[in-house]
Motif scaffolding. Structure first.
Motif, mmCIF file in Angstrom:
data_model
loop_
_atom_site.group_PDB
_atom_site.id
_atom_site.type_symbol
_atom_site.label_atom_id
_atom_site.label_comp_id
_atom_site.label_asym_id
_atom_site.label_seq_id
_atom_site.Cartn_x
_atom_site.Cartn_y
_atom_site.Cartn_z
ATOM 1 N N HIS A 1 49.166 -58.666 -59.876
ATOM 2 C CA HIS A 1 49.359 -58.789 -58.425
ATOM 3 C C HIS A 1 48.673 -60.018 -57.844
ATOM 4 C CE1 HIS A 1 50.486 -54.296 -57.659
ATOM 5 N NE2 HIS A 1 50.999 -54.758 -58.770
ATOM 6 N N TYR A 2 48.122 -60.854 -58.690
ATOM 7 C CA TYR A 2 47.369 -62.016 -58.204
ATOM 8 C C TYR A 2 47.927 -63.307 -58.780
ATOM 9 C CZ TYR A 2 44.078 -58.373 -56.996
ATOM 10 O OH TYR A 2 43.513 -57.255 -56.470
ATOM 11 N N TYR A 3 47.840 -64.340 -57.965
ATOM 12 C CA TYR A 3 47.992 -65.688 -58.509
ATOM 13 C C TYR A 3 46.649 -66.051 -59.121
ATOM 14 C CZ TYR A 3 52.083 -66.091 -55.481
ATOM 15 O OH TYR A 3 53.279 -65.906 -54.862
ATOM 16 N N ILE A 4 46.686 -66.632 -60.265
ATOM 17 C CA ILE A 4 45.447 -66.927 -60.962
ATOM 18 C C ILE A 4 45.346 -68.438 -61.144
ATOM 19 C CG2 ILE A 4 44.115 -66.475 -63.059
ATOM 20 C CD1 ILE A 4 45.999 -63.925 -63.337
ATOM 21 N N TYR A 5 44.267 -68.947 -60.768
ATOM 22 C CA TYR A 5 44.054 -70.396 -60.847
ATOM 23 C C TYR A 5 44.074 -70.796 -62.317
ATOM 24 C CZ TYR A 5 42.278 -74.744 -58.747
ATOM 25 O OH TYR A 5 42.130 -76.009 -58.264
ATOM 26 N N THR A 6 45.038 -71.599 -62.645
ATOM 27 C CA THR A 6 45.219 -71.950 -64.049
ATOM 28 C C THR A 6 45.034 -73.446 -64.182
ATOM 29 O OG1 THR A 6 46.752 -70.112 -64.221
ATOM 30 C CG2 THR A 6 46.813 -71.729 -65.986
ATOM 31 N N GLY A 7 43.950 -73.816 -64.777
ATOM 32 C CA GLY A 7 43.516 -75.206 -64.693
ATOM 33 C C GLY A 7 44.100 -76.144 -65.710
ATOM 34 N N HIS A 8 44.382 -75.677 -66.876
ATOM 35 C CA HIS A 8 44.869 -76.637 -67.864
ATOM 36 C C HIS A 8 45.942 -76.001 -68.734
ATOM 37 C CE1 HIS A 8 42.731 -74.749 -71.220
ATOM 38 N NE2 HIS A 8 41.846 -74.442 -70.300
ATOM 39 N N TYR B 1 47.122 -86.393 -61.420
ATOM 40 C CA TYR B 1 46.803 -86.012 -60.059
ATOM 41 C C TYR B 1 47.943 -86.446 -59.178
ATOM 42 C CZ TYR B 1 44.833 -90.731 -60.225
ATOM 43 O OH TYR B 1 44.639 -92.060 -60.421
ATOM 44 N N GLY B 2 47.950 -85.963 -57.972
ATOM 45 C CA GLY B 2 49.096 -86.165 -57.106
ATOM 46 C C GLY B 2 49.431 -84.844 -56.473
ATOM 47 N N ARG B 3 50.662 -84.732 -55.998
ATOM 48 C CA ARG B 3 51.027 -83.593 -55.193
ATOM 49 C C ARG B 3 50.749 -82.245 -55.855
ATOM 50 N NH1 ARG B 3 56.998 -82.019 -53.238
ATOM 51 N NH2 ARG B 3 57.085 -81.629 -55.470
ATOM 52 N N SER B 4 51.062 -82.101 -57.141
ATOM 53 C CA SER B 4 50.886 -80.790 -57.787
ATOM 54 C C SER B 4 49.417 -80.366 -57.758
ATOM 55 C CB SER B 4 51.418 -80.801 -59.211
ATOM 56 O OG SER B 4 50.672 -81.678 -60.010
ATOM 57 N N LEU B 5 48.542 -81.298 -58.012
ATOM 58 C CA LEU B 5 47.110 -80.989 -57.973
ATOM 59 C C LEU B 5 46.667 -80.634 -56.549
ATOM 60 C CD1 LEU B 5 44.376 -81.123 -59.653
ATOM 61 C CD2 LEU B 5 44.091 -83.372 -58.624
ATOM 62 N N TRP B 6 47.190 -81.362 -55.564
ATOM 63 C CA TRP B 6 46.813 -81.099 -54.162
ATOM 64 C C TRP B 6 47.259 -79.714 -53.745
ATOM 65 C CZ3 TRP B 6 49.129 -86.344 -52.026
ATOM 66 C CH2 TRP B 6 48.462 -87.409 -52.661
ATOM 67 N N MET C 1 46.253 -74.025 -52.524
ATOM 68 C CA MET C 1 46.558 -72.615 -52.774
ATOM 69 C C MET C 1 45.282 -71.815 -53.009
ATOM 70 S SD MET C 1 49.005 -70.471 -53.306
ATOM 71 C CE MET C 1 49.531 -69.055 -54.236
ATOM 72 N N PHE C 2 44.381 -72.374 -53.806
ATOM 73 C CA PHE C 2 43.213 -71.592 -54.212
ATOM 74 C C PHE C 2 41.988 -71.822 -53.320
ATOM 75 C CE2 PHE C 2 46.030 -71.306 -57.819
ATOM 76 C CZ PHE C 2 46.023 -69.931 -58.010
ATOM 77 N N LYS C 3 42.221 -72.416 -52.154
ATOM 78 C CA LYS C 3 41.182 -72.379 -51.119
ATOM 79 C C LYS C 3 41.176 -71.006 -50.463
ATOM 80 C CE LYS C 3 41.085 -77.272 -50.122
ATOM 81 N NZ LYS C 3 41.780 -78.334 -49.395
ATOM 82 N N ALA C 4 42.282 -70.274 -50.612
ATOM 83 C CA ALA C 4 42.386 -68.942 -50.010
ATOM 84 C C ALA C 4 41.488 -67.956 -50.744
ATOM 85 C CB ALA C 4 43.844 -68.480 -50.065
ATOM 86 N N ASN C 5 41.238 -66.826 -50.086
ATOM 87 C CA ASN C 5 40.429 -65.729 -50.647
ATOM 88 C C ASN C 5 39.063 -66.201 -51.122
ATOM 89 O OD1 ASN C 5 40.017 -63.032 -51.247
ATOM 90 N ND2 ASN C 5 40.965 -63.157 -53.274
ATOM 91 N N GLY C 6 38.409 -66.959 -50.276
ATOM 92 C CA GLY C 6 37.043 -67.399 -50.573
ATOM 93 C C GLY C 6 36.933 -68.350 -51.745
ATOM 94 N N GLY C 7 38.051 -68.904 -52.178
ATOM 95 C CA GLY C 7 38.023 -69.848 -53.296
ATOM 96 C C GLY C 7 37.644 -69.201 -54.621
ATOM 97 N N CYS C 8 37.894 -67.894 -54.747
ATOM 98 C CA CYS C 8 37.431 -67.194 -55.953
ATOM 99 C C CYS C 8 38.367 -67.381 -57.151
ATOM 100 C CB CYS C 8 37.233 -65.705 -55.667
ATOM 101 S SG CYS C 8 38.781 -64.791 -55.492
#
Ligand SMILES: [Ca+2]
Ligand SMILES: [Ca+2]
Length: 393
Positions: free
Chosen positions: A118-125, A218-223, A228-235
């Motif tokens: 149920h969550y989007y998960i910050y996926t870095g690489h 870097y560019g739009r996708s990174l921005w 997106m992940f500034k939401a929910n306290g950046g967790c």
């Protein structure tokens, strides 16, 4: 002749020196409205916070504390009252880091007890699979096989179709149902997609939890990812909107391309910007004159909401005052990200980059806010920021 060139020279220096900006007309009017005899006390300020900034939970004590803290920060200004704002202090406060566009206080505020899917998960690489059968075969069969083997993280290749940065998504409908209960990870195929053309929104609006991107790029996708992940306290976990977690009464699924009614319209005013003078070399943008900035403001979201608008270019000004307003009708505000960029116009070559940021619309604070800009790589500049206003109408 000598007199004239002296004058030009003088003008030039004066313009270069103009880095501290004056309050825009809107701010002056608001100050007039919420002050008496040039003084804004805690009562006035409280009314301003409630009526203009839509901060409904604030008390008079809070308002007084904000004034006193702001004045402490501004102690170098010739301000004689320690408990009230004059116009200058009020403007400085609005344009300071104490007045950000996203709330810092709620921290993690999404329900964190739901299943991981149920969550989007910050996926870095990403890790590239070679010889991946899924990429060359557009059938569900390999996915089903993988699932039958117990796989719960699926990797799909996505690549651009003939229209610029549009990305073909495999199995849209299948995709969606799958993501209600399972974890899906998508990533750009490095050899085919320039990471700046990769739109992570496409994965999110189909419910993919892990949308990976190339860390080197870097560019739009990174921005967008940062936004997106500034939401929910950046967790690093953002609860997916309800419509991506449920099917309708007739088993219908969310279709990002469907024409939906407008839920809300985001009104964005962009008053002015400043700070480049301090964060860049004075010849960085133009060797012989101050910079010529324009801003781009828009939405990344479902196709119907996606838009990008542009202010006019203001020539030779380190602290441009655009004072322009834009409206963005949103059909799916839950998935919308506000994109903000500043560029510096160059007639003969590619425009210079002057900063960017991306903010989740669902967590945007209303009212007048100071929006800090970041570099291409997402590092926040020390001083570069915009004075903006957000309203939902
Ligand atoms: Ca330039
Ligand atoms: Ca210039």
């Amino acid at each position: 002749m000598s007199k004239q060139s002296y004058k030009v020279c003088f003008c030039f220096r004066r313009r270069f020196g103009l880095t501290v900006s004056e309050a825009p007309q809107t701010i002056k009017k608001l100050f007039e409205q919420y002050s008496e005899n040039g003084i804004m006390n805690a009562d006035h300020f409280l009314s301003f916070l409630v009526e203009e900034q839509k901060e409904d939970k604030v008390t008079k004590e809070d308002a007084q504390t904000v004034i006193e803290n702001a004045l402490r920060e501004l102690r170098h200004l010739p301000i004689f009252h320690r408990k009230v704002f004059n116009l200058e202090a009020f403007f400085k406060y609005l344009f300071s880091d104490s007045n950000p566009p996203l709330s810092t206080s709620p921290g993690v505020h999404h329900d964190m007890t739901a299943p991981l899917s149920h969550y989007y998960i910050y996926t870095g690489h990403n890790s590239y699979l070679t010889g991946n059968q899924l990429s060359s075969d557009c059938s569900d069969v390999p996915i089903i096989h993988a699932l039958q083997r117990g796989v719960r993280v699926i990797e799909l290749d996505i690549w651009p179709n003939s229209t610029k940065d549009n990305v073909e998504v495999l199995h849209g409908r299948y995709y969606y149902r799958f993501t209600q209960r399972n974890i899906l990870r998508v990533y750009p195929k490095g050899t085919r997609v320039d990471s700046s053309n990769y739109n992570p929104m496409i994965g999110w609006m189909h419910g993919a939890q892990m949308v990976a991107f190339n860390m080197q790029g870097y560019g739009r996708s990174l921005w967008l990812m940062h936004g997106m992940f500034k939401a929910n306290g950046g967790c690093g976990y953002v609860k997916k909107p309800e419509f991506l977690l449920k099917t309708g009464p007739h088993n219908e699924v969310f279709d990002p391309k469907a024409k939906l009614p407008v839920k809300t319209t985001l009104k964005v005013s962009i008053y002015m910007g400043e700070g480049w003078y301090y964060d860049f070399k004075h010849t960085h943008f133009d060797a012989y004159s101050p910079p010529d900035f324009y801003a781009r403001v828009g939405i990344a979201g479902v196709p119907a909401d996606t838009d990008m608008k542009k202010t006019r270019t203001l020539e030779d000004n380190w602290a441009p005052s655009w004072n322009e307003e834009f409206q963005f009708p949103l059909t799916v505000p839950e998935l919308a990200l506000l994109r903000i960029e500043v560029h510096e116009y160059d007639m003969s070559e590619k425009d210079d980059f002057g900063g960017q940021t991306c903010l989740p619309v669902s967590e945007l604070k209303k009212g007048i806010r100071a929006v800090s800009l970041s570099s291409r790589k997402g590092d926040q500049y020390n001083s570069v920021k915009l004075l903006m206003r957000f309203d939902f109408v």
